[in-house]
Every structure is written in C-alpha cells, then in structure tokens.
Write an enzyme that holds these catalytic residues in place. Structure first.
Site, PDB file in Angstrom:
ATOM      1  N   GLY A   1      -9.466  -4.111   3.805  1.00 56.37           N
ATOM      2  CA  GLY A   1      -8.387  -4.067   4.795  1.00 56.37           C
ATOM      3  C   GLY A   1      -8.411  -2.798   5.620  1.00 56.37           C
ATOM      4  O   GLY A   1      -9.437  -2.133   5.772  1.00 56.37           O
TER       5      GLY A   1
ATOM      6  N   THR B   1       0.814  -1.218   0.000  1.00 57.43           N
ATOM      7  CA  THR B   1       0.000   0.000   0.000  1.00 57.43           C
ATOM      8  C   THR B   1       0.844   1.263   0.000  1.00 57.43           C
ATOM      9  O   THR B   1       1.873   1.317   0.669  1.00 57.43           O
ATOM     10  CB  THR B   1      -0.852   0.003   1.289  1.00 57.43           C
ATOM     11  OG1 THR B   1      -1.675  -1.142   1.250  1.00 57.43           O
ATOM     12  CG2 THR B   1      -1.661   1.252   1.444  1.00 57.43           C
TER      13      THR B   1
HETATM   14  N1  ASP Z   1      -2.769  -2.919   4.350  1.00 54.08           N
HETATM   15  C1  ASP Z   1      -3.269  -3.407   3.091  1.00 54.08           C
HETATM   16  C2  ASP Z   1      -4.428  -4.309   3.317  1.00 54.08           C
HETATM   17  O1  ASP Z   1      -4.440  -5.039   4.281  1.00 54.08           O
HETATM   18  C3  ASP Z   1      -2.279  -4.122   2.290  1.00 54.08           C
HETATM   19  C4  ASP Z   1      -0.912  -3.547   2.244  1.00 54.08           C
HETATM   20  O2  ASP Z   1      -0.521  -2.683   2.920  1.00 54.08           O
HETATM   21  O3  ASP Z   1      -0.152  -3.997   1.452  1.00 54.08           O
HETATM   22  O4  ASP Z   1      -5.282  -4.347   2.462  1.00 54.08           O
END
Ligand code: ASP
Length: 336
Positions: free
Chosen positions: A226, A196
C-alpha cells in the site's frame, strides 16, 4: 509586524481540555503570524515543541514518544519508539504482531521512516519480524538504499539481529479462517481492515521526523503493497516546512502522492488543516460519488500547528504536547 495568531477551534478546544496540572507548562508562547505561513521556510523555529501526533487514538504510542521527547530525545527516536508500541501489541490487528494476514494467510508488513535531513528508509512485504519500523531505520542508516522488499528485507533484518517471530495470533488466525468461508472483500468504514499508525514529531531542537507502519489491508492479494511504506504517499517530512502521513485505502493515497502533496501545499502557505482538506478533495475529485472507502490525512507544520481531514467521519488522531495528551476528532468530506 507580528500579529497574534487566532487559534483554530481545534486548538482552543484542546487548550480547554488540557489537564490543569499541566497549566503554565507551555514554555513557548504561540505567536506565529499568518505572514510566517506565507513563506514557511522563513520560519526557522518551531513555536510549539516538543510535539507528537499520530493517526487514530493510539495514545500509548504518543505517550511513549512523549517520554522520549520530554527527556530531550530526538524526533527520530521518538517516532520509531512510539510506533513500536503498536507493532508489539498483539491486540492491534492492523500493525506488526497480530496484524491481519493477506488472503493466503501470510502477515506481511510495510513501514517507512524519515528524518530531519530528508533521509529515509522503507521495508515492504516484510514477514516474520515484529518491528518493521526498526528495520526501515536500519535500511536508512546502514545501506545505500531506501527500500528493501520481501525476502531481502527479512534476510537483512536477521543479519541485523532481529528475531524470527510468527506474527499470526490465535485471534487473527480465527478471523482469517472465518473470512475464507465468505471471502468478502468489502471495506467497513473506520473499523475496517486498515488502521495504520503514522506518527509525526517535533523535538526540542525544532526538528521533525515521521514514521509509518502497517500490516496493510486485511486479506489483500499476496504481494500487495500500500501507501504506508512509500515515501511521499504514506509519509513525508520536510524539516523546513512540516510533515504529513496517511491512513486508509492506500491505492487512492498513492495516486495523488498524498503526503508529499500536503507538505508542498503547506510550503505554498496553507495551514496543516487546509492542506489536509485539499489532499482529500484531490482524491474525491477523481472518485466522485464513491463512498465506499476511508482516507485520513494528518499533518503538522514547522510551527507546531496540526491538522487532519478524512473522507468519512470517524478518523481521530492522538496528540501530546506540554499541555498534555488529547484525542482530536477531525472534520470529514462526507458528513454524518
Ligand atoms: N494505508 C494502508 C494501506 O493501504 C492501510 C491503512 O491505513 O489502514 O495498506
């Protein structure tokens, strides 16, 4: 009494690495004292500004945000346009166009944005739109709501001029077809199915804003959302204190309302670094012995100090100030 602050190692390293051409450009000296931090809300001015940071080394994104900040733009415009760079990049397979799909083959996006006044907007489970962050901003600015989901969010996007786009690229389609033959759902630390972009900025007025956008975990269950679009979990900004954002396994971040926790810890006197470390420790306390997931926290405070911490080595963040652009490696809970 105003004491000279002792620069943390990271910032000393950063100054050492700063490009020579930028020497002398830091317009405001660093003279925050520890006392300021004891009551962060008493600090009305940012001492290092403008400033932008983002999770991982998305340096094109911080460069774009910096372009806006250095032209006297607002932190809100900077974070929106900064993360849009990654949303539009089809080779970034964790955000926006070209993001990896869920286990049914659908690319579903989550994003949120927050401004200096505590206003926020969010979209969850949004499909067919390249720039969820801009839809989130429109939710914030044009509706009485904070979160729009799924079809409703998509409909709202079309009504506001966003174009329908197929987000699945040849590359992500191929990977998905291959994944279907194995259907494994194991996390591979750092290169895994999540990366992300969370971005935090301080503008020339000393005002903070943040943005967070993702395609979420690759091959997630249909309907899964998420932490990234959840205000307080994936992102939180308090213009009196600072901001924080997260990347990694969102389920664990949500359980501790991670970004809000970090901002509140800063309010109580912790530095961004100390607050991020405590945020990770809270999660690990509930997950003792578990090594199969990564989380990275990134934070800034009102004075322009930055910090980050993660579960496993490998999380970095990109930073842009008057001193130039750097990539910062952060310390981790588990050592190599
Ligand atoms: N935090 C994000 C999620 O759980 C994924 C990520 O940070 O890569 O959707």
């Amino acid at each position: 009494m105003t004491a000279q602050i002792r620069l943390p190692m990271k910032r000393r390293q950063f100054l050492k690495n700063a490009p020579l051409s930028a020497a002398g450009l830091l317009s405001v000296p660093v003279f925050a004292n520890y006392q300021d931090r004891k009551d962060p809300t008493s600090v009305t001015k940012s001492l290092i500004k403008p400033l932008v940071v983002c999770t991982w080394n998305f340096k094109n994104a911080t460069a774009k945000a910096w372009e806006i900040l250095s032209n006297h733009g607002t932190s809100l415009d900077a974070v929106e346009q900064g993360v849009m760079v990654e949303e539009a990049d089809p080779t970034n397979e964790t955000v926006g166009l070209g993001g990896r799909p869920d286990r049914d083959g659908n690319v579903t996006l989550d994003a949120c944005i927050m401004d200096k006044d505590g206003n926020c907007g969010s979209v969850v489970y949004l499909q067919n739109i390249v720039h969820p962050i801009s839809v989130a901003r429109k939710v914030m600015e044009l509706t009485p709501h904070i979160i729009l989901a799924g079809k409703g969010a998509e409909q709202f996007a079309y009504e506001n001029g966003f174009k329908k786009t197929n987000l699945l690229t040849e590359s992500t389609k191929k990977q998905y077809e291959a994944w279907k033959t194995t259907s494994t759902y194991e996390t591979i630390i750092n290169i895994e199915n999540h990366d992300t972009i969370g971005m935090l900025a301080i503008d020339g007025n000393g005002d903070l804003a943040g943005a967070c956008t993702t395609s979420g975990m690759a091959y997630k269950m249909a309907g899964r959302v998420g932490d990234s679009p959840i205000i307080g979990a994936g992102l939180f900004v308090d213009n009196e204190v600072g901001g924080a954002t997260a990347t990694g396994v969102g389920e664990e971040v949500i359980k501790t309302v991670g970004s809000f926790l970090i901002v509140e810890l800063m309010r109580q006197g912790k530095s961004p670094q100390e607050a991020c470390e405590e945020g990770v420790r809270r999660i690990m306390k509930k997950n003792q012995g578990r090594t199969d997931f990564q989380i990275g926290f990134l934070a800034i405070n009102k004075q322009g100090e930055t910090g980050g911490y993660c579960v496993h080595p490998g999380f970095t963040y990109s930073q842009f100030t008057n001193q130039g652009q750097t990539e910062q490696t952060v310390e981790s809970y588990y050592k190599k």
